[in-house]
Design a protein around this motif. Structure first.
Motif, short mmCIF file in Angstrom:
data_model
loop_
_atom_site.label_atom_id
_atom_site.label_comp_id
_atom_site.label_asym_id
_atom_site.label_seq_id
_atom_site.Cartn_x
_atom_site.Cartn_y
_atom_site.Cartn_z
N CYS A 264 0.81 -1.22 0.00
CA CYS A 264 0.00 0.00 0.00
C CYS A 264 0.84 1.27 0.00
CB CYS A 264 -0.94 0.00 1.20
SG CYS A 264 -0.12 -0.09 2.81
N GLY A 265 2.19 1.12 -0.01
CA GLY A 265 3.07 2.28 -0.03
C GLY A 265 2.92 3.13 1.21
N THR A 266 2.82 4.45 1.02
CA THR A 266 2.65 5.36 2.16
C THR A 266 1.20 5.52 2.57
OG1 THR A 266 2.55 7.26 0.65
CG2 THR A 266 4.71 6.68 1.54
N ARG A 267 0.30 4.86 1.85
CA ARG A 267 -1.11 4.95 2.20
C ARG A 267 -1.41 4.16 3.48
NH1 ARG A 267 -3.89 3.16 -3.35
NH2 ARG A 267 -2.21 1.62 -3.15
N THR A 268 -2.47 4.54 4.15
CA THR A 268 -2.87 3.91 5.40
C THR A 268 -3.92 2.84 5.14
OG1 THR A 268 -2.40 5.86 6.76
CG2 THR A 268 -4.01 4.30 7.61
N GLU A 269 -3.63 1.62 5.58
CA GLU A 269 -4.61 0.54 5.49
C GLU A 269 -5.45 0.55 6.76
OE1 GLU A 269 -4.89 -4.31 4.82
OE2 GLU A 269 -2.98 -3.37 5.34
N VAL A 270 -6.75 0.63 6.60
CA VAL A 270 -7.67 0.64 7.74
C VAL A 270 -8.28 -0.76 7.88
CG1 VAL A 270 -9.69 1.71 8.80
CG2 VAL A 270 -8.18 3.07 7.33
N LEU A 271 -7.96 -1.43 8.97
CA LEU A 271 -8.51 -2.75 9.24
C LEU A 271 -9.75 -2.61 10.11
CD1 LEU A 271 -5.25 -4.75 10.04
CD2 LEU A 271 -6.46 -4.58 7.86
N CYS A 272 -10.75 -3.43 9.85
CA CYS A 272 -12.01 -3.34 10.57
C CYS A 272 -12.39 -4.70 11.13
CB CYS A 272 -13.11 -2.83 9.64
SG CYS A 272 -14.63 -2.34 10.49
N PHE A 273 -12.81 -4.73 12.40
CA PHE A 273 -13.24 -5.95 13.07
C PHE A 273 -14.61 -5.73 13.70
CE2 PHE A 273 -8.73 -6.36 12.79
CZ PHE A 273 -8.46 -7.71 12.72
N TRP A 315 -2.63 10.35 1.91
CA TRP A 315 -2.43 11.65 2.55
C TRP A 315 -1.65 12.59 1.64
CZ3 TRP A 315 -5.34 11.33 6.75
CH2 TRP A 315 -5.47 10.10 7.40
N GLU A 316 -1.85 13.87 1.86
CA GLU A 316 -1.05 14.88 1.18
C GLU A 316 0.14 15.26 2.05
OE1 GLU A 316 -3.34 18.25 0.09
OE2 GLU A 316 -4.68 17.16 -1.25
N SER A 317 1.30 15.39 1.42
CA SER A 317 2.51 15.90 2.08
C SER A 317 2.97 15.05 3.26
CB SER A 317 2.29 17.35 2.56
OG SER A 317 1.87 18.17 1.49
N LEU A 318 2.70 13.76 3.25
CA LEU A 318 3.21 12.87 4.30
C LEU A 318 4.58 12.35 3.86
CD1 LEU A 318 2.37 11.59 7.04
CD2 LEU A 318 1.67 9.57 5.73
N GLN A 319 5.57 12.45 4.74
CA GLN A 319 6.91 12.03 4.39
C GLN A 319 6.93 10.55 4.03
OE1 GLN A 319 9.49 13.06 7.66
NE2 GLN A 319 9.05 15.24 7.50
N PRO A 320 7.76 10.17 3.03
CA PRO A 320 7.76 8.77 2.55
C PRO A 320 8.12 7.75 3.62
CG PRO A 320 8.91 10.22 1.02
CD PRO A 320 8.65 11.03 2.25
N ASN A 321 8.93 8.14 4.61
CA ASN A 321 9.35 7.18 5.64
C ASN A 321 8.42 7.17 6.85
OD1 ASN A 321 10.25 9.79 6.38
ND2 ASN A 321 11.73 8.93 7.80
N VAL A 322 7.33 7.92 6.78
CA VAL A 322 6.35 7.94 7.88
C VAL A 322 5.12 7.15 7.45
CG1 VAL A 322 4.87 9.39 9.31
CG2 VAL A 322 7.16 10.18 8.69
N HIS A 323 4.69 6.27 8.32
CA HIS A 323 3.53 5.43 7.98
C HIS A 323 2.52 5.45 9.12
CE1 HIS A 323 1.24 2.03 6.34
NE2 HIS A 323 1.87 2.30 5.21
#
Length: 478
Positions: A264-273, A315-323
């Motif tokens: 998913c790269g720098t994108r955030t995966e949202v898990l749901c339970f 996200w916009e402008s999120l650093q590549p090494n921040v997840h």
């Protein structure tokens, strides 16, 4: 629920077994057993899901619907064999459920029962035979269990076994995966289990690796966790609902290996339970995500995408090494049931959003400088220039006592101090104050405190040492 594939049915059987274990007050065991029969034509796999929880509620299975998809029809005959007993039953009951039967009254067939002879136990086993590929079933169940392990269900041990009978006379069981959720103390809460399991999941890049990646997470201080919980108590216990949210902010090495890159790269995966089992993200969850005030945490949501049954936030402008990773879990505190509940979208959205806000706020409060609001980030952009100016004022002063006092407040040695060291120290002080003030709600914020306050306040220092402000100002040589 409509059964559209054998894998879909296996996930349902595992989920229902979890709910029966949750109803029990005792330690429970959930076992998934795959038994291949390669000598059959076509080759067949026997799938068995058993648990030691309370007896089955047959309504849960009678509500299942068989999909008319031709591929499913060719892989499975639609029959589920059920064996179940409750602690108070004197017999072990056997049933055969044919989901292909169109007449509801004839779908369930009661078979002969077996006496328990006074034994006190409860449990259920649901099994079926399918022509589905063993490797496909194996991979899907492993992936499903890996997600279940995130919630670390209290008092439930899970094991996944394959009975290797491909060679005649050999019936040894090869343990594929056996997990006992006993690493946390018995007093640990559900959200503490969720925090622990989700952190393990993230450190393994979403369980795509067997062990924690040391190259990415050599410094555990770069992994920051926040959790939040909201609840709603209805007029009856069965409507009591809990929502938990955990967010993890991780900063990985900028020189990561190609194998460490997430799909998913720098994108955030949202898990749901839901009720301790993985589920798809609900509309209420999507509404809560889109209506969050992300700028309060220095984030700008660019897009939401649905990819392979996973929701990804960009996200916009999120650093590549921040997840950033997010998990949401909703469950009922009492009257547990796997039969779907018709919820109130607005109420569910409010609960989910509140839990997420609490999680992000906790992460922000426990880690000064993380998730600063857009306003704080704008102010912090001036910190380097301000630090440079203040360092110049201190170092260019002819008043040695003043310089020594400034160095003392900054925590620096007075001998051979470098200009860059003074600038960096002042910049860190400014950033710290900006971060501390940003934690407070906008309406309750007070004017920032002195940047260089130590054991004694700066105001007291100025009153005692520099009663005449003009004398202090004249001591600076520009």
């Amino acid at each position: 629920m409509e059964i559209s594939s054998v894998q879909n049915l296996c996930r349902y059987l595992i989920s229902s077994a979890i709910q029966r274990c949750r109803k029990s007050d005792e330690l429970c065991r959930l076992t998934i057993l795959l038994k291949p029969f390669p000598q059959f034509r076509p080759p067949t796999v026997r799938i068995s899901v058993s648990d030691t929880g309370v007896g089955i509620n047959l309504e849960e299975y009678e509500a299942l619907k068989f999909s008319s998809h031709p591929i499913l029809a060719s892989k499975w005959d639609g029959v589920i064999s059920i064996t179940t007993t409750s602690i108070s039953d004197r017999e072990v009951h056997n049933f055969s459920l044919n989901l292909k039967e169109v007449v509801p009254a004839t779908r369930l067939t009661k078979l002969s029962s077996a006496l328990k002879n006074g034994a006190k136990f409860s449990g259920t086993e649901a099994s079926l035979s399918t022509a589905e590929s063993l490797s496909d079933i194996l991979a899907d169940i492993r992936l499903y269990l890996q997600k279940i392990f995130i919630v670390k269900i209290p008092k439930v041990a899970v094991e996944f076994l394959v009975d290797n009978c491909s060679v005649p006379g050999l019936h040894s069981q090869n343990c594929v995966l056996a997990i006992d959720f006993s690493t946390l103390p018995s007093t640990a809460t559900n959200i503490e289990h969720l925090k622990s399991g989700f952190e393990e999941y993230v450190l393994k890049h979403g369980n795509r690796l067997e062990n924690i990646c040391d190259s990415c997470f050599s410094n555990m201080s770069n992994v920051k966790v926040g959790a939040g919980m909201s609840s709603r108590s209805g007029s009856v216990p069965s409507k009591s609902q809990m929502v938990e949210a955990v967010v993890i902010l991780s900063v990985v090495s900028e020189q990561i290996l190609p194998s460490c890159c997430r799909p998913c790269g720098t994108r955030t995966e949202v898990l749901c339970f839901k009720d301790f089992a993985p589920c798809t993200l609900t509309q209420a969850s999507l509404d809560a995500l889109t209506s969050m005030k992300w700028k309060d945490y220095g984030l700008t949501l660019k897009s939401i995408a649905d990819q392979d049954n996973a929701v990804l936030l960009e996200w916009e402008s999120l650093q590549p090494n921040v997840h950033i990773d997010i998990v949401l879990h909703s469950y009922s505190r009492e009257n547990i049931s796997i039969i779907p509940r018709a919820g109130n979208k607005q109420t569910d959205r409010a609960l989910i959003q509140k839990a997420m806000k609490l999680a992000f706020t906790e992460l922000k409060e426990k880690n000064n400088g993380s998730l600063l609001s857009a306003h704080a980030l704008k102010i912090q952009n001036y910190a380097p220039d301000l630090a440079k100016t203040m360092a110049g004022l201190i170092l260019s002063s002819f008043d040695l006592d003043f310089q020594e006092e400034c160095f003392s407040i900054l925590g620096l040695q007075t001998q051979d101090v470098e200009r860059s060291e003074v600038e960096n120290c002042i910049k860190e002080k400014i950033s710290s104050v900006v971060g501390l003030n940003d934690r407070k709600p906008q309406k309750s914020r007070e004017p920032a405190t002195f940047l260089f306050s130590d054991d004694c306040s700066v105001s007291e220092y100025l009153d005692e040492e520099y009663e005449e402000g003009e004398e202090m100002l004249c001591s600076f040589a520009m």
